[in-house]
Motif scaffolding. Sequence first.
Motif, PDB file in Angstrom:
ATOM      1  N   PHE B   3       0.820  -1.365   0.104  1.00  0.00           N
ATOM      2  CA  PHE B   3       0.047   0.058  -0.047  1.00  0.00           C
ATOM      3  C   PHE B   3       0.817   1.216   0.035  1.00  0.00           C
ATOM      4  O   PHE B   3       0.753   2.268  -0.745  1.00  0.00           O
ATOM      5  N   ILE B   4       1.884   1.257   0.641  1.00  0.00           N
ATOM      6  CA  ILE B   4       2.774   2.561   1.173  1.00  0.00           C
ATOM      7  C   ILE B   4       3.481   2.872  -0.018  1.00  0.00           C
ATOM      8  O   ILE B   4       3.511   3.912  -0.580  1.00  0.00           O
ATOM      9  N   LEU B   7       1.117   4.155  -2.625  1.00  0.00           N
ATOM     10  CA  LEU B   7       0.797   5.601  -2.310  1.00  0.00           C
ATOM     11  C   LEU B   7       1.951   6.551  -2.837  1.00  0.00           C
ATOM     12  O   LEU B   7       1.607   7.761  -3.106  1.00  0.00           O
ATOM     13  N   GLY B   8       3.111   6.197  -2.477  1.00  0.00           N
ATOM     14  CA  GLY B   8       4.067   7.067  -2.872  1.00  0.00           C
ATOM     15  C   GLY B   8       4.470   7.252  -4.645  1.00  0.00           C
ATOM     16  O   GLY B   8       4.354   8.185  -4.826  1.00  0.00           O
ATOM     17  N   ALA B  11       1.719   9.943  -5.225  1.00  0.00           N
ATOM     18  CA  ALA B  11       2.198  11.163  -4.651  1.00  0.00           C
ATOM     19  C   ALA B  11       3.159  11.502  -5.682  1.00  0.00           C
ATOM     20  O   ALA B  11       3.108  12.758  -6.192  1.00  0.00           O
ATOM     21  N   GLY B  12       3.949  10.873  -6.434  1.00  0.00           N
ATOM     22  CA  GLY B  12       5.024  11.117  -7.276  1.00  0.00           C
ATOM     23  C   GLY B  12       4.247  11.694  -8.643  1.00  0.00           C
ATOM     24  O   GLY B  12       4.627  12.713  -9.286  1.00  0.00           O
ATOM     25  N   ASP B  59      14.393   2.755  -3.177  1.00  0.00           N
ATOM     26  CA  ASP B  59      12.980   3.486  -2.853  1.00  0.00           C
ATOM     27  C   ASP B  59      12.352   3.825  -4.470  1.00  0.00           C
ATOM     28  O   ASP B  59      12.658   4.845  -4.874  1.00  0.00           O
ATOM     29  N   PRO B  61       9.342   4.569  -5.707  1.00  0.00           N
ATOM     30  CA  PRO B  61       8.506   6.045  -6.130  1.00  0.00           C
ATOM     31  C   PRO B  61       9.388   7.036  -6.198  1.00  0.00           C
ATOM     32  O   PRO B  61       9.350   8.094  -7.045  1.00  0.00           O
ATOM     33  N   ILE B  62      10.658   7.191  -5.230  1.00  0.00           N
ATOM     34  CA  ILE B  62      11.521   8.358  -5.265  1.00  0.00           C
ATOM     35  C   ILE B  62      12.243   8.398  -6.536  1.00  0.00           C
ATOM     36  O   ILE B  62      12.260   9.272  -7.291  1.00  0.00           O
TER      37      ILE B  62
END
Lengths: 87, 87
Positions: B3-4, B7-8, B11-12, B59, B61-62
């Motif tokens: 999930f997280i 979500l990331g 966000a991106g 990471d 998403p980053i």
Amino acid sequence: MDFIEALGLVAGICTSSSLVPQLITTIKKKKASEVSTVMFIVLLTGNALWVYYGFDKKDIPIISTNLFTIGLNIAMLTLKYKYKNNE
Amino acid sequence: MDFIEALGLVAGICTSSSLVPQLITTIKKKKASEVSTVMFIVLLTGNALWVYYGFDKKDIPIISTNLFTIGLNIAMLTLKYKYKNNE
């Protein structure tokens, strides 16, 4: 603070500070930004999700960068409405 | 993908997509962006550091968000020079 966290903070300062000149230009010209309100909402939602993500990962650079960006974007949105009639 | 991480990525997508309208406006108006070259360099440096940071933290998403943003910023910088004489 270890090296990679310091590097993350420098990264955050670089990406956030790029918004500052836009803010200064808006204040100087007393003219609303060309960025649409919808886009600001999308951007603020994105920043808020990043903050949540940062807290989950206990990632200080992500949290601090996005909180700072939220502040800048709220300032831009406020100026956009303040200078609405100057378009 | 948990999930997280999803979500990331959302966000991106939110923070990156906010740059797209600026790119479209620049293409339509065939007019150079008001953002200075120095600021683009600072922004690109910031994005590159974020990518490094993302790889260190594994990471996704980053990494993906900042690679996409680097692409958009290079496109903006290219257009800025292409439309330099239209100011």
